[in-house]
Design an enzyme around this catalytic site. Structure first.
Site, PDB file in Angstrom:
ATOM      1  N   ASP A  12     -37.311 -65.951 -85.974  1.00  0.00           N
ATOM      2  CA  ASP A  12     -36.059 -66.605 -86.363  1.00  0.00           C
ATOM      3  C   ASP A  12     -35.063 -65.528 -86.780  1.00  0.00           C
ATOM      4  OD1 ASP A  12     -34.284 -68.743 -87.031  1.00  0.00           O
ATOM      5  OD2 ASP A  12     -34.698 -68.345 -89.134  1.00  0.00           O
ATOM      6  N   SER A  13     -33.810 -65.921 -86.857  1.00  0.00           N
ATOM      7  CA  SER A  13     -32.787 -64.977 -87.309  1.00  0.00           C
ATOM      8  C   SER A  13     -32.967 -64.629 -88.792  1.00  0.00           C
ATOM      9  CB  SER A  13     -31.404 -65.580 -87.076  1.00  0.00           C
ATOM     10  OG  SER A  13     -31.313 -66.833 -87.723  1.00  0.00           O
ATOM     11  N   CYS A  75     -35.620 -70.204 -83.968  1.00  0.00           N
ATOM     12  CA  CYS A  75     -34.172 -70.229 -84.176  1.00  0.00           C
ATOM     13  C   CYS A  75     -33.502 -71.086 -83.093  1.00  0.00           C
ATOM     14  CB  CYS A  75     -33.649 -68.797 -84.098  1.00  0.00           C
ATOM     15  SG  CYS A  75     -31.882 -68.649 -84.295  1.00  0.00           S
ATOM     16  N   GLU A 155     -29.248 -71.468 -97.944  1.00  0.00           N
ATOM     17  CA  GLU A 155     -29.614 -70.113 -98.387  1.00  0.00           C
ATOM     18  C   GLU A 155     -29.391 -69.953 -99.890  1.00  0.00           C
ATOM     19  OE1 GLU A 155     -29.636 -66.780 -96.358  1.00  0.00           O
ATOM     20  OE2 GLU A 155     -30.464 -67.908 -94.682  1.00  0.00           O
ATOM     21  N   CYS A 191     -30.750 -77.000 -86.348  1.00  0.00           N
ATOM     22  CA  CYS A 191     -30.662 -75.683 -86.988  1.00  0.00           C
ATOM     23  C   CYS A 191     -31.820 -75.579 -87.964  1.00  0.00           C
ATOM     24  CB  CYS A 191     -29.323 -75.560 -87.731  1.00  0.00           C
ATOM     25  SG  CYS A 191     -29.195 -74.035 -88.685  1.00  0.00           S
ATOM     26  N   HIS A 193     -32.016 -74.399 -90.791  1.00  0.00           N
ATOM     27  CA  HIS A 193     -31.701 -74.583 -92.208  1.00  0.00           C
ATOM     28  C   HIS A 193     -31.508 -76.046 -92.612  1.00  0.00           C
ATOM     29  CE1 HIS A 193     -31.130 -70.330 -91.922  1.00  0.00           C
ATOM     30  NE2 HIS A 193     -30.705 -70.212 -93.166  1.00  0.00           N
TER      31      HIS A 193
HETATM   32  N1  DGL Z   1     -31.651 -69.789 -87.400  1.00  0.00           N
HETATM   33  C1  DGL Z   1     -30.328 -70.265 -87.033  1.00  0.00           C
HETATM   34  C2  DGL Z   1     -30.468 -71.530 -86.171  1.00  0.00           C
HETATM   35  O1  DGL Z   1     -31.445 -72.229 -86.206  1.00  0.00           O
HETATM   36  C3  DGL Z   1     -29.468 -70.538 -88.244  1.00  0.00           C
HETATM   37  C4  DGL Z   1     -29.049 -69.319 -89.010  1.00  0.00           C
HETATM   38  C5  DGL Z   1     -28.202 -68.358 -88.195  1.00  0.00           C
HETATM   39  O2  DGL Z   1     -27.015 -68.656 -87.903  1.00  0.00           O
HETATM   40  O3  DGL Z   1     -28.712 -67.310 -87.849  1.00  0.00           O
HETATM   41  O4  DGL Z   1     -29.565 -71.833 -85.439  1.00  0.00           O
END
Ligand code: DGL
Length: 275
Positions: A12-13, A75, A155, A191, A193
């Site tokens: 993931d990011s 992600c 976050e 997403c 989050h």
């Molecule tokens: N992990 C990203 C997603 O699921 C969200 C956070 C980011 O913008 O990196 O799209």
């Protein structure tokens, strides 16, 4: 044939993909997991598709280098633009993104045929969820709204109370209006989050709306692929061991990651890596 005791790589990011990791652990208690959060370069959601593809390839390369037997792209932003690229780059390694499973679940859930996709700017504007859903059910009416502030709220750990509620109302109110017959009845949490804000979103959207969270559906697809490809770990000790890697700030990863995992994490559990 890969070693069946090897880990499943999860990328993931940042920390958000821990929602997917939690679902994978629950579904696959005999597997090992190697999770990489590219915290040094988060967010991916506001970056161009080319940049996200490049970053995703580097991160996936790091997990492959460590010998994973399957790769999960937790992600949504990276899944939306990079999954085909990674499938090609790392074949025959199975690579599974979260967009297809999430889209399939939304198609199965909607009764009114009107679905709202929520995600980052990149995910929403790239149209990957929309294409995946229309390929299954061309008659669907699909709206999409980018909700980048949900990422910041999650976050920050502000996942309950008046502030996330006000933000959610601002993003979603107009989308959920209209005559009942044609109203949105399914919201895709597109997403990593957004699942932690589910309580707030349920209150704002009202009881009739269903939420599709790609974490659960992705875990189900991973279980299927492991079984089909003969890749499941024969060890049945049920301990689902996890190693965590981050490209920046392990302390922050541990602090924020606790919100996503739902239990405390120590920074000593997070290894700092470079890509
Ligand atoms: N992990 C990203 C997603 O699921 C969200 C956070 C980011 O913008 O990196 O799209």
């Amino acid at each position: 044939m890969p070693d069946l005791g090897s880990a499943i790589g999860v990328f993931d990011s940042g920390v958000g993909g821990l929602t997917v990791l939690a679902a994978l652990r629950e579904r696959l208690p005999n597997e090992r997991f190697l999770y990489l959060g590219d915290t040094a370069r988060l967010p991916y959601g506001s970056k161009s598709p080319d940049t996200v593809r490049r970053y995703a390839r580097q991160a996936a390369g790091k997990l492959v280098e460590r010998g994973v037997k399957l790769l999960v792209l937790a992600c949504n932003t990276a899944s939306a633009v990079a999954v085909d690229d990674l499938i090609q780059a790392f074949a025959p390694l199975p690579v599974i993104g979260v967009v297809e499973p999430g889209a399939a679940a939304a198609c199965a859930a909607t009764r009114s045929g009107h679905v709202l996709i929520t995600g980052t700017e990149g995910t929403v504007s790239g149209g990957a969820y929309q294409r995946a859903m229309l390929a299954r059910r061309p008659e669907l009416k699909i709206d999409a709204v980018a909700c980048p502030m949900f990422v910041a709220l999650a976050e920050e750990g502000w996942i309950e109370g008046p502030i996330p509620e006000a933000v959610a109302r601002r993003y979603l109110e107009l989308e959920l209006a209209g005559p009942e017959r044609t109203r949105v009845d399914t919201v895709v949490l597109g997403c990593t989050h957004f699942p932690v804000l589910r309580g707030v979103l349920e209150r704002v959207c009202g009881g009739a709306v269903r939420f599709v969270d790609s974490a659960q559906t992705t875990a189900a697809v991973v279980a299927e692929v492991l079984a089909r490809e003969g890749l499941a770990n024969p060890n049945t000790d049920g301990t689902a061991r996890v190693r965590l890697l981050a490209t920046d700030a392990p302390e922050r990863f541990a602090r924020v990651g606790s919100v996503f995992l739902g239990h405390p994490l120590a920074s000593s559990e997070v290894e700092l890596v470079d890509l």
